[in-house]
Motif scaffolding. Structure first.
Motif, short mmCIF file in Angstrom:
data_model
loop_
_atom_site.label_atom_id
_atom_site.label_comp_id
_atom_site.label_asym_id
_atom_site.label_seq_id
_atom_site.Cartn_x
_atom_site.Cartn_y
_atom_site.Cartn_z
N LEU A 33 -7.68 -2.41 -0.51
CA LEU A 33 -7.54 -1.26 0.27
C LEU A 33 -8.30 -1.42 1.82
CD1 LEU A 33 -6.85 0.89 -2.88
CD2 LEU A 33 -4.74 0.89 -1.31
N ASP A 34 -9.29 -1.59 1.60
CA ASP A 34 -10.05 -1.68 2.54
C ASP A 34 -9.67 -2.64 3.75
OD1 ASP A 34 -12.17 0.13 1.39
OD2 ASP A 34 -13.57 -1.07 1.09
N VAL A 35 -9.02 -3.41 3.31
CA VAL A 35 -8.15 -4.15 4.61
C VAL A 35 -6.62 -3.62 4.21
CG1 VAL A 35 -9.99 -6.02 4.72
CG2 VAL A 35 -8.16 -6.21 3.28
N ALA A 36 -5.90 -2.54 4.67
CA ALA A 36 -4.59 -2.64 3.96
C ALA A 36 -4.41 -2.06 5.87
CB ALA A 36 -4.22 -1.20 3.64
N GLU A 37 -3.50 -2.06 6.72
CA GLU A 37 -3.20 -1.66 7.40
C GLU A 37 -3.46 -0.45 7.65
OE1 GLU A 37 0.35 -2.60 10.80
OE2 GLU A 37 0.82 -3.18 8.79
N ALA A 38 -2.53 0.12 7.16
CA ALA A 38 -2.61 1.98 7.37
C ALA A 38 -3.81 2.55 5.87
CB ALA A 38 -1.83 2.88 6.62
N ARG B 196 -6.88 4.01 4.36
CA ARG B 196 -6.98 4.21 3.27
C ARG B 196 -7.20 5.89 2.81
NH1 ARG B 196 -11.12 0.79 -1.19
NH2 ARG B 196 -10.22 2.54 -2.58
N GLN B 197 -6.46 6.25 1.90
CA GLN B 197 -6.65 7.48 1.79
C GLN B 197 -7.34 7.93 0.01
OE1 GLN B 197 -5.23 10.22 3.83
NE2 GLN B 197 -5.01 7.79 5.17
N PRO B 198 -7.54 8.66 -0.24
CA PRO B 198 -8.39 9.05 -1.58
C PRO B 198 -7.06 8.48 -2.79
CG PRO B 198 -8.96 11.46 -0.33
CD PRO B 198 -7.78 10.13 0.62
N HIS C 166 0.61 -1.27 0.40
CA HIS C 166 0.06 0.45 0.32
C HIS C 166 0.51 1.20 -0.13
CE1 HIS C 166 -2.79 2.87 2.96
NE2 HIS C 166 -3.46 2.73 1.03
N VAL C 167 1.16 2.06 -0.67
CA VAL C 167 0.74 3.31 -1.42
C VAL C 167 0.11 4.59 -1.56
CG1 VAL C 167 3.47 2.64 -2.00
CG2 VAL C 167 1.57 3.07 -3.08
N VAL C 168 0.59 5.99 -1.07
CA VAL C 168 -0.53 6.68 -1.37
C VAL C 168 0.38 7.21 -1.97
CG1 VAL C 168 -1.82 8.64 -0.38
CG2 VAL C 168 -1.88 6.78 0.65
N VAL C 169 -0.48 7.60 -3.93
CA VAL C 169 0.01 8.15 -4.28
C VAL C 169 0.12 9.51 -4.24
CG1 VAL C 169 0.05 8.75 -7.51
CG2 VAL C 169 -0.52 6.13 -6.36
N ASP C 170 1.26 10.79 -4.21
CA ASP C 170 1.25 12.22 -4.46
C ASP C 170 0.01 12.58 -5.52
OD1 ASP C 170 2.61 14.21 -3.59
OD2 ASP C 170 2.50 15.29 -5.69
N GLU D 287 -7.59 3.98 -12.73
CA GLU D 287 -9.09 3.41 -12.06
C GLU D 287 -8.13 2.61 -10.90
OE1 GLU D 287 -10.81 5.69 -11.47
OE2 GLU D 287 -10.61 6.77 -12.70
N THR D 288 -8.23 2.32 -9.59
CA THR D 288 -8.37 1.50 -8.56
C THR D 288 -9.39 -0.18 -9.69
OG1 THR D 288 -7.49 2.05 -7.02
CG2 THR D 288 -8.27 0.37 -6.50
N GLY D 289 -8.78 -1.26 -9.87
CA GLY D 289 -9.67 -2.08 -10.21
C GLY D 289 -10.58 -2.78 -8.69
N PRO D 290 -11.59 -3.25 -8.93
CA PRO D 290 -12.19 -3.91 -7.96
C PRO D 290 -11.86 -4.67 -6.95
CG PRO D 290 -13.33 -5.04 -10.28
CD PRO D 290 -12.34 -3.97 -10.84
N PHE D 291 -10.74 -6.08 -7.48
CA PHE D 291 -10.30 -6.22 -6.17
C PHE D 291 -9.13 -5.88 -5.17
CE2 PHE D 291 -11.37 -9.79 -9.60
CZ PHE D 291 -12.35 -10.62 -8.90
N GLU D 292 -8.16 -4.66 -6.12
CA GLU D 292 -7.57 -3.51 -5.71
C GLU D 292 -8.58 -2.87 -4.41
OE1 GLU D 292 -4.26 -0.04 -6.41
OE2 GLU D 292 -5.90 -1.06 -8.09
#
Length: 105
Positions: free
Chosen positions: A71-76, A78-80, A49-53, A62-67
């Motif tokens: 991201l909903d279960v990432a440890e950090a 989630r950001q926009p 997981h990263v946050v793109v500048d 775009e973020t696909g459905p599996f991604e």
């Protein structure tokens, strides 16, 4: 081509990335802390997981459905502009991309 990761403490690490390589593989090769890629890019974890500048977010696609689900279960939190870096492949359009490694509270 290159990418820069900004760590939670503000430290930056810039590394060369080959065209077509995903940014999780590049981060692991460059020893970027907290980007583990435990599943090897198979979309079954969220350890890359990263946050793109903001200035780069539109260029990463775009973020696909599996991604999106992972991201909903990432440890950090989630950001926009959160992405799994295994789903971003280096291209000439992304040369110089900046990614933030999120902190965990």
């Amino acid at each position: 081509m290159h990418a820069t990761w900004i760590l939670p403490d503000g430290q930056t690490i810039t590394a060369e990335v080959k065209e077509g390589q995903n940014l999780m593989e590049a981060a692991v090769t460059a020893n970027i802390p907290r980007v583990i890629g435990e599943c090897g890019g198979s979309l079954s974890c969220a350890t890359c997981h990263v946050v793109v500048d903001d200035t780069w977010a539109a260029r990463t696609g775009e973020t696909g459905p599996f991604e999106d689900a992972m991201l909903d279960v990432a440890e950090a939190e989630r950001q926009p502009t959160s992405r799994l870096s295994c789903q971003i492949r280096m291209s000439a359009d992304l040369d110089g991309i900046v990614l933030h490694v999120p902190s965990v509270s």
